[in-house]
Design a protein around this motif. Structure first.
Motif, short mmCIF file in Angstrom:
data_model
loop_
_atom_site.label_atom_id
_atom_site.label_comp_id
_atom_site.label_asym_id
_atom_site.label_seq_id
_atom_site.Cartn_x
_atom_site.Cartn_y
_atom_site.Cartn_z
N UNK A 66 2.88 56.71 -89.51
CA UNK A 66 4.05 57.58 -89.55
C UNK A 66 3.82 58.84 -90.38
N UNK A 67 3.08 58.73 -91.48
CA UNK A 67 2.86 59.90 -92.33
C UNK A 67 1.66 60.73 -91.89
N UNK A 68 0.98 60.28 -90.83
CA UNK A 68 -0.14 61.02 -90.24
C UNK A 68 -1.25 61.33 -91.26
N UNK A 69 -1.50 60.35 -92.14
CA UNK A 69 -2.56 60.54 -93.13
C UNK A 69 -3.86 59.85 -92.73
N UNK A 70 -3.89 59.28 -91.52
CA UNK A 70 -5.11 58.63 -91.04
C UNK A 70 -5.24 57.19 -91.47
N UNK A 71 -4.32 56.72 -92.33
CA UNK A 71 -4.35 55.32 -92.78
C UNK A 71 -3.19 54.57 -92.16
N UNK A 72 -3.49 53.52 -91.44
CA UNK A 72 -2.48 52.80 -90.68
C UNK A 72 -1.60 51.96 -91.58
N UNK A 73 -0.36 51.76 -91.12
CA UNK A 73 0.55 50.86 -91.81
C UNK A 73 1.01 49.78 -90.84
N UNK A 74 1.30 48.61 -91.39
CA UNK A 74 1.89 47.53 -90.60
C UNK A 74 3.33 47.37 -91.09
N UNK A 119 11.74 54.24 -79.24
CA UNK A 119 11.41 55.63 -79.55
C UNK A 119 12.40 56.19 -80.56
N UNK A 120 11.99 57.27 -81.21
CA UNK A 120 12.84 57.96 -82.19
C UNK A 120 12.40 59.41 -82.27
N UNK A 121 13.33 60.28 -82.65
CA UNK A 121 12.99 61.69 -82.84
C UNK A 121 12.15 61.83 -84.11
N UNK A 122 11.14 62.68 -84.02
CA UNK A 122 10.28 62.99 -85.18
C UNK A 122 10.31 64.49 -85.40
N UNK A 123 10.54 64.89 -86.65
CA UNK A 123 10.59 66.31 -86.98
C UNK A 123 9.42 66.63 -87.91
N UNK A 124 8.66 67.66 -87.54
CA UNK A 124 7.46 68.03 -88.30
C UNK A 124 7.67 69.39 -88.95
N UNK A 125 7.50 69.43 -90.27
CA UNK A 125 7.58 70.68 -91.02
C UNK A 125 6.28 71.45 -90.82
N UNK A 126 6.37 72.63 -90.24
CA UNK A 126 5.17 73.41 -89.90
C UNK A 126 4.40 73.84 -91.14
N UNK A 127 5.10 74.01 -92.27
CA UNK A 127 4.44 74.48 -93.49
C UNK A 127 3.74 73.36 -94.25
N UNK A 212 9.54 66.27 -82.06
CA UNK A 212 8.69 65.47 -81.19
C UNK A 212 9.35 64.12 -80.94
N UNK A 213 8.71 63.31 -80.13
CA UNK A 213 9.20 61.96 -79.87
C UNK A 213 8.16 60.93 -80.31
N UNK A 214 8.59 60.01 -81.16
CA UNK A 214 7.71 58.92 -81.59
C UNK A 214 8.02 57.69 -80.75
N UNK A 215 6.99 57.06 -80.23
CA UNK A 215 7.17 55.83 -79.46
C UNK A 215 6.52 54.67 -80.22
N UNK A 216 7.13 53.49 -80.09
CA UNK A 216 6.67 52.31 -80.81
C UNK A 216 6.52 51.13 -79.85
N UNK A 217 5.63 50.23 -80.19
CA UNK A 217 5.52 48.98 -79.46
C UNK A 217 5.61 47.84 -80.48
N UNK A 242 0.39 51.46 -78.38
CA UNK A 242 1.71 51.87 -77.89
C UNK A 242 2.41 52.85 -78.81
N UNK A 243 1.77 53.20 -79.95
CA UNK A 243 2.37 54.15 -80.88
C UNK A 243 1.85 55.55 -80.59
N UNK A 244 2.76 56.51 -80.57
CA UNK A 244 2.36 57.91 -80.40
C UNK A 244 3.45 58.81 -80.95
#
Length: 246
Positions: A66-74, A119-127, A212-217, A242-244
């Motif tokens: 979710x935090x897009x830091x390259x480290x997965x969470x369960x 699915x859920x809405x995801x908002x990304x701060x460009x800065x 964006x749209x986040x999808x979950x499985x 299934x996550x994106x």
């Protein structure tokens, strides 16, 4: 000529096998690969199998970043009751990719949002590239009273939190006829909103962010699971595939 062709063919096969073996070894050695992280999560299943302190035999599991830091969470979560009570527990691969560490859950235990969604809405701060996710918490005191609270879920610095932004309260005018209802909309400070303002409130608050749209499985998992290690890996891998966010 035949012998020469056979020799060349054998050489190509050996070279291909060599590089395939090297790539496989590199993947096995590289702890940052998603496949290696999923194996780490599976190896620590005893840790997250006991996360859910809830009177349920099974719960849902999802693997994300979710935090897009390259480290997965369960994420382990369960929802129960007519009041729609959700509880969740989180763990993330450590910064050195050697272990699985618990994530601090700062969400109110009585008002966690319903995160077991497709699915859920995801908002990304460009800065800052920070990501926040829109979820809803439903509180149903009875059949004639329901409160829907929209808010933003954030996973940052090994801490997950939920910030309520607006609430819709639905009340039946007559408890014997709950189909006839009145609705009240407010922001987090209690200021009145129109229905239109409430529906678009999160988009308004995060104007300028990329939506964006986040999808979950979500996978069902039992507290008394008898799955073997490779079966757990497959289950978690299917969830992650299934996550994106896009």
């Amino acid at each position: 000529m035949i012998r020469k062709t056979s020799f060349l063919a054998l050489t190509v096969v050996l070279i291909f096998a060599f590089f395939t073996a090297c790539n496989t070894d590199n993947e096995a050695e590289d702890k940052t690969f998603p496949s290696a992280q999923i194996r780490l999560i599976a190896e620590n299943s005893d840790m997250w199998e006991t996360f859910i302190d809830f009177p349920v035999e099974s719960f849902r599991v999802a693997v994300t970043d979710l935090d897009n830091n390259g480290r997965l969470e369960v994420i382990c979560a369960a929802t129960m009751g007519s009041g729609i009570v959700t509880t969740s527990a989180w763990a993330e691969v450590s910064s050195d990719y050697e272990s699985l560490v618990s994530v601090q859950n700062n969400m109110d235990k009585k008002s966690e949002p319903e995160i077991i969604v497709k699915s859920a809405d995801c908002f990304v701060n460009a800065d800052t590239d920070e990501r926040v996710y829109s979820f809803v918490d439903t509180a149903r005191a009875s059949g004639d009273y329901t409160a829907y609270t929209k808010g933003l879920l954030t996973l940052k610095d090994n801490t997950v939190s939920f910030k309520p932004l607006g609430t819709c309260i639905s009340v039946a005018e007559n408890p014997e006829d709950i189909t006839n209802r009145t609705f009240t909309f407010t922001d987090a400070e209690g200021n009145s909103l129109t229905q239109e303002e409430f529906n678009s409130y999160i988009d308004t608050c995060l104007e300028g962010c990329e939506k964006l749209t986040a999808t979950f499985k979500w996978q069902e998992y039992s507290k008394n699971s008898t799955l073997k290690q490779d079966e757990i890996v497959n289950l978690l891998n299917e969830s992650y595939e299934g996550f994106s966010v896009k």
